[in-house]
Design a protein around this motif. Structure first.
Motif, PDB file in Angstrom:
ATOM      1  N   GLU A 138       9.884 -24.195  -9.007  1.00  0.00           N
ATOM      2  CA  GLU A 138       9.929 -25.199  -7.945  1.00  0.00           C
ATOM      3  C   GLU A 138       8.987 -24.783  -6.818  1.00  0.00           C
ATOM      4  O   GLU A 138       8.366 -23.714  -6.852  1.00  0.00           O
ATOM      5  N   ASP A 139       8.912 -25.593  -5.801  1.00  0.00           N
ATOM      6  CA  ASP A 139       7.990 -25.347  -4.688  1.00  0.00           C
ATOM      7  C   ASP A 139       8.670 -24.488  -3.625  1.00  0.00           C
ATOM      8  O   ASP A 139       9.228 -24.997  -2.657  1.00  0.00           O
ATOM      9  N   ILE A 140       8.650 -23.162  -3.839  1.00  0.00           N
ATOM     10  CA  ILE A 140       9.185 -22.260  -2.820  1.00  0.00           C
ATOM     11  C   ILE A 140       8.128 -21.221  -2.477  1.00  0.00           C
ATOM     12  O   ILE A 140       7.220 -20.936  -3.268  1.00  0.00           O
ATOM     13  N   THR A 141       8.227 -20.647  -1.287  1.00  0.00           N
ATOM     14  CA  THR A 141       7.247 -19.661  -0.839  1.00  0.00           C
ATOM     15  C   THR A 141       7.527 -18.301  -1.471  1.00  0.00           C
ATOM     16  O   THR A 141       8.634 -18.024  -1.946  1.00  0.00           O
ATOM     17  N   ASP A 142       6.516 -17.454  -1.429  1.00  0.00           N
ATOM     18  CA  ASP A 142       6.679 -16.101  -1.940  1.00  0.00           C
ATOM     19  C   ASP A 142       7.781 -15.371  -1.176  1.00  0.00           C
ATOM     20  O   ASP A 142       8.599 -14.658  -1.761  1.00  0.00           O
ATOM     21  N   GLU A 143       7.791 -15.564   0.142  1.00  0.00           N
ATOM     22  CA  GLU A 143       8.774 -14.877   0.983  1.00  0.00           C
ATOM     23  C   GLU A 143      10.204 -15.305   0.632  1.00  0.00           C
ATOM     24  O   GLU A 143      11.125 -14.482   0.582  1.00  0.00           O
ATOM     25  N   GLU A 144      10.386 -16.600   0.396  1.00  0.00           N
ATOM     26  CA  GLU A 144      11.713 -17.097   0.042  1.00  0.00           C
ATOM     27  C   GLU A 144      12.151 -16.545  -1.312  1.00  0.00           C
ATOM     28  O   GLU A 144      13.327 -16.172  -1.498  1.00  0.00           O
ATOM     29  N   ALA A 145      11.202 -16.472  -2.255  1.00  0.00           N
ATOM     30  CA  ALA A 145      11.531 -15.954  -3.588  1.00  0.00           C
ATOM     31  C   ALA A 145      11.933 -14.482  -3.513  1.00  0.00           C
ATOM     32  O   ALA A 145      12.901 -14.056  -4.165  1.00  0.00           O
ATOM     33  N   VAL A 146      11.208 -13.688  -2.733  1.00  0.00           N
ATOM     34  CA  VAL A 146      11.550 -12.271  -2.573  1.00  0.00           C
ATOM     35  C   VAL A 146      12.937 -12.114  -1.959  1.00  0.00           C
ATOM     36  O   VAL A 146      13.744 -11.291  -2.393  1.00  0.00           O
ATOM     37  N   GLN A 147      13.240 -12.928  -0.944  1.00  0.00           N
ATOM     38  CA  GLN A 147      14.536 -12.826  -0.287  1.00  0.00           C
ATOM     39  C   GLN A 147      15.673 -13.189  -1.234  1.00  0.00           C
ATOM     40  O   GLN A 147      16.733 -12.560  -1.226  1.00  0.00           O
ATOM     41  N   ARG A 148      15.452 -14.207  -2.062  1.00  0.00           N
ATOM     42  CA  ARG A 148      16.486 -14.584  -3.032  1.00  0.00           C
ATOM     43  C   ARG A 148      16.735 -13.456  -4.026  1.00  0.00           C
ATOM     44  O   ARG A 148      17.878 -13.215  -4.441  1.00  0.00           O
ATOM     45  N   ALA A 149      15.667 -12.766  -4.432  1.00  0.00           N
ATOM     46  CA  ALA A 149      15.826 -11.625  -5.335  1.00  0.00           C
ATOM     47  C   ALA A 149      16.666 -10.541  -4.660  1.00  0.00           C
ATOM     48  O   ALA A 149      17.594  -9.983  -5.268  1.00  0.00           O
ATOM     49  N   ARG A 150      16.367 -10.238  -3.423  1.00  0.00           N
ATOM     50  CA  ARG A 150      17.092  -9.184  -2.712  1.00  0.00           C
ATOM     51  C   ARG A 150      18.552  -9.550  -2.461  1.00  0.00           C
ATOM     52  O   ARG A 150      19.417  -8.672  -2.408  1.00  0.00           O
ATOM     53  N   ASP A 151      18.830 -10.828  -2.319  1.00  0.00           N
ATOM     54  CA  ASP A 151      20.195 -11.277  -2.024  1.00  0.00           C
ATOM     55  C   ASP A 151      21.105 -11.293  -3.248  1.00  0.00           C
ATOM     56  O   ASP A 151      22.334 -11.370  -3.108  1.00  0.00           O
ATOM     57  N   TRP A 152      20.517 -11.238  -4.451  1.00  0.00           N
ATOM     58  CA  TRP A 152      21.342 -11.279  -5.670  1.00  0.00           C
ATOM     59  C   TRP A 152      22.195 -10.022  -5.769  1.00  0.00           C
ATOM     60  O   TRP A 152      21.753  -8.917  -5.429  1.00  0.00           O
ATOM     61  N   LYS A 153      23.425 -10.153  -6.245  1.00  0.00           N
ATOM     62  CA  LYS A 153      24.391  -9.050  -6.252  1.00  0.00           C
ATOM     63  C   LYS A 153      24.096  -7.971  -7.290  1.00  0.00           C
ATOM     64  O   LYS A 153      24.588  -6.829  -7.177  1.00  0.00           O
ATOM     65  N   GLY A 154      23.335  -8.274  -8.335  1.00  0.00           N
ATOM     66  CA  GLY A 154      23.043  -7.286  -9.371  1.00  0.00           C
ATOM     67  C   GLY A 154      24.081  -7.270 -10.478  1.00  0.00           C
ATOM     68  O   GLY A 154      25.056  -8.032 -10.467  1.00  0.00           O
ATOM     69  N   LEU A 155      23.896  -6.362 -11.454  1.00  0.00           N
ATOM     70  CA  LEU A 155      24.754  -6.298 -12.642  1.00  0.00           C
ATOM     71  C   LEU A 155      25.864  -5.255 -12.550  1.00  0.00           C
ATOM     72  O   LEU A 155      26.896  -5.381 -13.206  1.00  0.00           O
TER      73      LEU A 155
END
Length: 384
Positions: A138-155
């Motif tokens: 989708e149309d999201i910025t690099d910064e937003e994508a990085v932040q979403r990765a960091r916000d994920w809780k992990g396994l």
């Protein structure tokens, strides 16, 4: 074939960003970035429930050239969060193909990304370990994508088994039909054996596991991961099988408790997550690997026989050797790449497990005799 060119992005928690061409679904997802070194079998990989919660990168450069066929699914559809490749083939050429890979992913709401340097991505994961990631078409910025990765809780500490296990008990009936060796009119010798009933715990099982058990002389009753010990006893099996599955094996405490009860009562065989659950049930522990083992070319050595097998693997956790030996287990196999535990057996009981996938879908067939070994243990116990 991809119908239109659209931008896509894969962002990692360390701030790395890979821009490429999106395919499949228009969607943004988060998950653990991992890689698989298999050269074929992408559909089996996509539909392996052990990949739930993960964004899978294929190290083989071109993917999708032989298309997709429903017969090759290992579950009821893709279980990955997202899919990353160097080059998505613009041509589908195989007589069995029913649709293209991009169409298949779009139909199943899974986003994909092509046109990035998967070699660089794989090296980053090997150096830094599996990373939290965001994949978006989708149309999201690099910064937003990085932040979403960091916000994920992990396994770590997460029970994903409950997301993929069957919801009800059922008898496995899905062939192969007729029971013959493909391409011949010969019946496998195992089909002429006396048949034994086994209960198979579905932690996120691949269909080929049940096919292999059937072909090697078992009638398979599949049960949910949270089935209690008394329910298993009431089914009156001759043996118990514990399957592969996703997430952190330490989090599936209900399965540890049930398997702990059943270990003294039945011959038992576990693979992958099943291997780890058996380790926990015996009182041992597991650890998270740096980047895991995923692919159809993993070498394993059995130190009791001296045999080296090339195996199919898909896991990010491993049993801890020191704990196992203190809990009455004998470590039988090691991964030759990093010396992690790849197999164990109980020192006194007919219980064994391996960290790899002997059902090989996809993968080599070196480990197929393990199903015969399980059959022998069940038959010996039944004869007592």
């Amino acid at each position: 074939m991809v119908e239109s060119i659209k931008s896509g992005v894969l962002a990692l928690e360390d701030g790395s960003v890979f821009r490429g061409v999106g395919f499949g679904a228009n969607k943004t997802v988060v998950g653990e970035a991992v890689f698989n070194t298999s050269m074929t079998g992408y559909q089996e990989i996509l539909t392996d429930p052990s990949y739930f919660g993960q964004i899978v990168t294929m190290t083989t450069p071109q993917i999708g050239n032989y298309g997709v066929t429903k017969e090759d699914e290992e579950s009821d559809g893709p279980k990955v969060q997202g899919f990353v490749v160097r080059d998505i083939s613009p041509v589908v050429s195989n007589w069995r193909s029913q649709q293209s890979l991009p169409d298949y992913l779009r139909e199943n709401d899974i986003p994909g990304l092509s046109g990035i340097d998967t070699r660089a991505l794989t090296k980053k994961i090997r150096v830094h370990g599996a990373l939290k990631a965001c994949l978006s078409t989708e149309d999201i910025t690099d910064e937003e994508a990085v932040q979403r990765a960091r916000d994920w809780k992990g396994l770590v500490g997460v029970d994903y088994v409950k997301e993929v296990t069957t919801k009800e008990v059922f008898e496995w009936k899905d062939g192969p039909e007729p029971f013959t060796v493909p391409g011949t009119n010969l019946h496998p010798p195992a089909l002429k054996r006396k048949r034994y009933k086994v209960v198979a715990f579905d932690m996120g099982a691949k269909r080929n596991i049940f096919r292999k058990l059937t072909l090697h002389g078992f009638d398979v009753t599949v049960v949910p991961a949270d089935t209690d010990a008394q329910t298993v006893r009431d089914l009156n099996p001759a043996g118990v099988f514990v399957s592969n599955g996703p997430g952190d094996p330490a989090a599936v405490t209900y399965a540890h408790e049930t398997i702990r009860e059943l270990i003294p009562e039945y011959p038992m065989f576990g693979i992958c997550m099943g291997h780890q659950i058996i380790a926990h049930a015996m009182g041992a522990s597991t650890m998270k690997l740096k980047f895991g083992h995923r692919g159809g070319n993993q070498p394993v050595k059995n130190i009791e026989t001296g045999v080296v097998s090339i195996t199919a693997q898909n896991h990010g956790f491993a049993a801890t050797k020191e704990n196992l030996e203190a809990c009455g287990a004998v470590v039988t196999e090691y991964n030759l790449n990093d010396q992690t535990v790849a197999g164990l057996r109980h020192k006194d009981l007919p219980v064994f497990s391996v960290q790899y996938h002997p059902e090989a879908a996809p993968g080599p067939h070196d480990s197929d005799p393990l199903f015969d070994h399980f059959y022998d243990l069940v038959a010996q116990k039944a004869a007592e």
